[in-house]
Design a protein around this motif. Structure first.
Motif, PDB file in Angstrom:
ATOM      1  N   UNK A 159       0.950  -1.293  -0.043  1.00  0.00           N
ATOM      2  CA  UNK A 159      -0.087   0.015   0.122  1.00  0.00           C
ATOM      3  C   UNK A 159       0.836   1.478   0.003  1.00  0.00           C
ATOM      4  N   UNK A 160       1.974   1.052   0.557  1.00  0.00           N
ATOM      5  CA  UNK A 160       2.965   2.263   0.694  1.00  0.00           C
ATOM      6  C   UNK A 160       3.390   2.611  -0.781  1.00  0.00           C
ATOM      7  N   UNK A 161       3.323   1.574  -1.821  1.00  0.00           N
ATOM      8  CA  UNK A 161       3.655   2.003  -3.260  1.00  0.00           C
ATOM      9  C   UNK A 161       2.605   3.111  -3.647  1.00  0.00           C
ATOM     10  N   UNK A 162       1.293   2.795  -3.246  1.00  0.00           N
ATOM     11  CA  UNK A 162       0.086   3.491  -3.966  1.00  0.00           C
ATOM     12  C   UNK A 162       0.481   5.221  -3.467  1.00  0.00           C
ATOM     13  N   UNK A 163       0.804   5.333  -2.317  1.00  0.00           N
ATOM     14  CA  UNK A 163       1.330   6.670  -1.793  1.00  0.00           C
ATOM     15  C   UNK A 163       2.211   7.236  -2.615  1.00  0.00           C
ATOM     16  N   UNK A 164       3.278   6.478  -2.741  1.00  0.00           N
ATOM     17  CA  UNK A 164       4.576   6.866  -3.697  1.00  0.00           C
ATOM     18  C   UNK A 164       4.208   7.202  -5.105  1.00  0.00           C
ATOM     19  N   UNK A 176       5.466   3.730   8.654  1.00  0.00           N
ATOM     20  CA  UNK A 176       6.505   4.474   8.086  1.00  0.00           C
ATOM     21  C   UNK A 176       7.628   3.647   7.622  1.00  0.00           C
ATOM     22  N   UNK A 177       7.728   2.805   7.901  1.00  0.00           N
ATOM     23  CA  UNK A 177       8.671   1.715   7.578  1.00  0.00           C
ATOM     24  C   UNK A 177       8.366   1.102   5.904  1.00  0.00           C
ATOM     25  N   UNK A 178       6.923   1.106   5.739  1.00  0.00           N
ATOM     26  CA  UNK A 178       6.385   0.457   4.568  1.00  0.00           C
ATOM     27  C   UNK A 178       6.721   1.773   3.598  1.00  0.00           C
ATOM     28  N   UNK A 179       6.382   2.681   4.035  1.00  0.00           N
ATOM     29  CA  UNK A 179       6.347   3.904   3.298  1.00  0.00           C
ATOM     30  C   UNK A 179       7.974   4.189   2.739  1.00  0.00           C
ATOM     31  N   UNK A 180       8.757   4.181   3.644  1.00  0.00           N
ATOM     32  CA  UNK A 180      10.062   4.219   3.384  1.00  0.00           C
ATOM     33  C   UNK A 180      10.643   3.329   2.347  1.00  0.00           C
ATOM     34  N   UNK A 181      10.367   2.045   2.364  1.00  0.00           N
ATOM     35  CA  UNK A 181      10.650   0.979   1.802  1.00  0.00           C
ATOM     36  C   UNK A 181      10.261   1.400   0.235  1.00  0.00           C
ATOM     37  N   UNK A 182       8.877   1.889   0.271  1.00  0.00           N
ATOM     38  CA  UNK A 182       8.375   2.101  -1.220  1.00  0.00           C
ATOM     39  C   UNK A 182       9.149   3.167  -1.855  1.00  0.00           C
TER      40      UNK A 182
END
Ligand SMILES: [Fe+2]
Ligand SMILES: [Fe+2]
Lengths: 329, 253, 122
Positions: free
Chosen positions: A136-141, A198-204
């Protein structure tokens, strides 16, 4: 590439195919220099038509294929707001494809021909959509940064010389404002959330950074330089200029959230006012263009499936008396 | 109090239907039959999800239920009251169109009546969204008519989707234990009355399109959804829909 | 092929291998005209493909009306729209110089003043 696909005019295969009268060429140039737009029924040099067809077609393909990585999470968006925003956003991208195929059709290539070339792998689209949306983090990015990069490109292209492309881009850019906002909203929600979010987002961010640096194409020193494309207002900014503009706008927005960018050498040179960075892996860029990215095969397989699966719908409503006309767009 | 329970039951089943059908229809976003139709169908999926949100909001604001995100994304299968029609998987476009046709005509008639409901928030909502539903039924009717008159294949596909969907569509009208209360309280004249009106409407349209209306007197309606008994398809749908939100129940997204 | 998209995993992508390129696979092209506010003119907003007029209107509603207020919508087959060629546009070249159609070239005040003065003197 996005609205960024150019034919190398120095390639002997593309040398002026027919003698075009200097008088017509001069009048055409004068019109553009005057700030007038070129309309579909106007005379235009063959090379101009070819360049624009390729550029708009690839842009349209990118919108359509771009619906797939984001579509990956449509059924899993975590609440009402995100679910409706994501469906609406992906829907807009399909709408952009529709507008751009119309604009490209005015130059003589039909929508079916373009969709065919896309599904058989003959036509290209932006490399960035050959990467998977893993979380889901990829969707934000994607929503914030990939759309952000696309907007830099589209705003510049909207100042170009071809009327139908400009008209489509005017509407597209207006809709992108929503894409960017919803993307940022999603990104911020994850950035200020739990450590796991946050981690999910940083990974993305880490995974998408290189594709984003590839997005505007190879550095100016390597890429085809064309005075003529600039004079025709087909290409309006260099790859490096666009990349620089993107970094100016978006790096601060990433850093203010305490996220990091996976390039230790990224910094803005205060004298030249230009961003410096590690050279992204251009071999990978060309590999993915040639079809060897993580998702190329799936993207094309999906487009072929769409065609095959829905063929009965089109077939059922083909009227023998129909006439083929070029849309006005 | 009885009145409240009756209204709540009505709101929950309407909201759950709308959410699950909107979810199902969004499965076509980006991979629909033509670019233009992809856009139209996505819009209607958004409308449906929006209806669910507004119905859950009424439940939240007037009956002290949890907020819409909790009602939509954090209830278990056993708490959902949707009918089986909306749960069925998306297999091909003929089925999706027919489901949309059958469901939205029922929805249109339901909301038309609810515009006069004595429960003001629901009457307000019904008035607000009547235009949206008008578009949904117009869209459904144009497509069904065209494909019914298209070629042999498209006609056969639409007809068999109608035959397949009809017993499930009858499940929309599974009576509730509050039918009498809803009538007495001048909220809603009941599922039976709605079904009668619906059958009349769609029968005319189906026959006008040159298709055959199945004999519903010999069909066995697929019931149970309103009592929280579901097909095997709902659980996986909910698991998928809540995959992200379940990563951390306390996080905000 | 395993996709990350559960929707894609539910379909049989291999069937797509039978997809055929077919250049005769088109519906008709329509033009869409949109009115934003009652009392204003309809504006051409773009094109779309549909099987007939009825479908064109239904599809135009979402592609051209989903993001702005709408008080009216028209569709017409593209093949029914006729326009001028670029070379014919020079017909309009002298239009801005047709001063006899403009209000500003009709100047009467001087003559009236002169007339009045003449009468006064007489
Ligand atoms: Fe776009
Ligand atoms: Fe976008």
């Amino acid at each position: 590439m996005y609205g960024n696909a150019f034919i190398d005019p120095n390639d002997p295969r593309n040398k002026q195919e027919v003698e075009e009268s200097q008088e017509l060429l001069d009048a055409f140039q004068a019109k553009i220099d005057n700030g007038q737009k070129i309309e579909p029924s106007d005379w235009m040099p063959k090379m101009y038509r070819k360049q624009l067809t390729r550029m708009i077609e690839q842009h349209a393909n990118s919108e359509l294929i771009g619906a797939l990585p984001e579509g990956t999470w449509i059924t899993r968006a975590p609440n009402f707001k995100r679910k409706m925003a994501l469906i609406a956003k992906v829907q807009d991208e399909v709408g952009h494809a529709q507008l751009l195929y119309n604009a490209a059709e005015t130059l003589g290539k039909s929508r079916e021909a373009m969709l065919n070339d896309l599904m058989i792998g003959k036509a290209k689209y932006s490399n960035v959509f050959n990467y998977p949306a893993e979380t889901w983090g990829d969707i934000a990015v994607i929503g914030f940064l990939v759309d952000g990069a696309a907007i830099v490109n589209q705003l510049i292209n909207s100042k170009g010389s071809y009327g139908p492309y400009c008209r489509a881009l005017k509407r597209i850019c207006a809709e992108e404002a929503f894409h960017l906002k919803q993307g940022h909203d999603n990104l911020v929600a994850l950035a200020v959330g739990t450590p796991e979010q946050r981690q999910m987002l940083q990974d993305a961010v880490n995974r998408w950074w290189q594709p984003l640096m590839h997005f505007f194409g190879p550095p100016d020193k390597q890429s085809v330089h064309s005075e003529q494309l600039m004079r025709w207002k087909v290409k309006l900014a260099s790859n490096d200029d666009m990349r620089n503009q993107f970094l100016d706008q978006y790096v601060p927005k990433i850093l203010e959230l305490g996220l990091s960018i996976p390039d230790p050498n990224l910094r803005k040179n205060s004298e030249t006012k230009r961003w410096e960075m590690s050279d992204p892996d251009w071999d990978e860029f060309y590999r993915v263009i040639k079809g060897d990215g993580p998702c190329n095969k799936e993207r094309l397989a999906v487009r072929r499936w769409v065609k095959e699966h829905h063929q009965w719908v089109t077939d059922a409503l083909l009227r023998p008396e129909r006439v083929r006309t070029v849309p006005l767009a | 109090m009885h009145r409240d329970e009756a209204i709540k039951e009505l709101l929950f089943k309407m909201a759950d239907d709308a959410l699950i059908l909107g979810h199902r229809n969004s499965e076509w976003t980006g991979i629909g039959p033509t670019l233009e139709e992809d856009i139209a169908f996505s819009s209607m999926a958004q409308d449906k999800i929006g209806h669910a949100f507004q119905l859950y909001t009424i439940l939240h604001e007037h009956f002290g239920e949890a907020n819409p995100d909790i009602l939509g994304f954090k209830r278990s299968e056993k708490e959902f009251k949707c009918c089986h029609l909306v749960e069925l998987p998306t297999v091909d476009y003929a089925f999706s169109l027919v489901r949309h046709f059958l469901f939205d005509y029922a929805d249109g008639l339901r909301y038309e009546e609810l515009q006069n409901a004595s429960f003001e928030p629901l009457a307000q909502l019904a008035k607000k969204i009547k235009g949206e539903i008008k578009y949904h039924t117009m869209h459904a009717n144009v497509w069904i008519k065209l494909l019914a008159q298209g070629n042999e294949e498209s006609k056969a596909r639409i007809q068999s989707a109608i035959n397949e969907a009809m017993p499930y569509a009858l499940g929309i009208f599974e009576p509730s234990e509050y039918e009498k209360t809803l009538q007495e309280e001048k909220i809603f004249s009941g599922e039976n009355a709605l079904q009668t009106k619906w059958v009349e409407t769609i029968q005319t349209l189906i026959e006008k399109a040159g298709l055959e209306m199945p004999d519903i007197t010999i069909l066995k309606p697929q019931l149970g959804g309103r009592k929280a008994y579901h097909t095997e398809h709902l659980k996986p749908l909910l698991d998928e829909m809540t995959e992200v939100v379940r990563m951390d129940e306390n996080a905000s997204w | 092929m395993k996709s990350l998209d559960p929707r894609i995993n539910r379909v049989d992508l291999e069937k797509g291998e039978n997809a055929e390129s077919n250049m005769d696979n088109f519906w008709e092209s329509f033009e869409v005209f949109h009115q934003k506010k009652t009392g204003t003119a309809y504006t051409h907003v773009g094109s779309l493909q549909a099987a007939n007029h009825e479908m064109a209107l239904v599809l135009a509603k979402e592609q051209y009306g989903r993001r702005q207020t709408t008080t009216g919508l028209w569709v017409a087959k593209t093949s029914n729209i006729f326009g001028l060629e670029e070379s014919e546009i020079e017909m309009f070249e002298t239009t801005p110089s047709k001063k006899h159609r403009e209000a500003v070239v009709y100047k009467t005040r001087d003559k009236i003043t002169a007339f009045k003065n003449r009468n006064k003197d007489a």
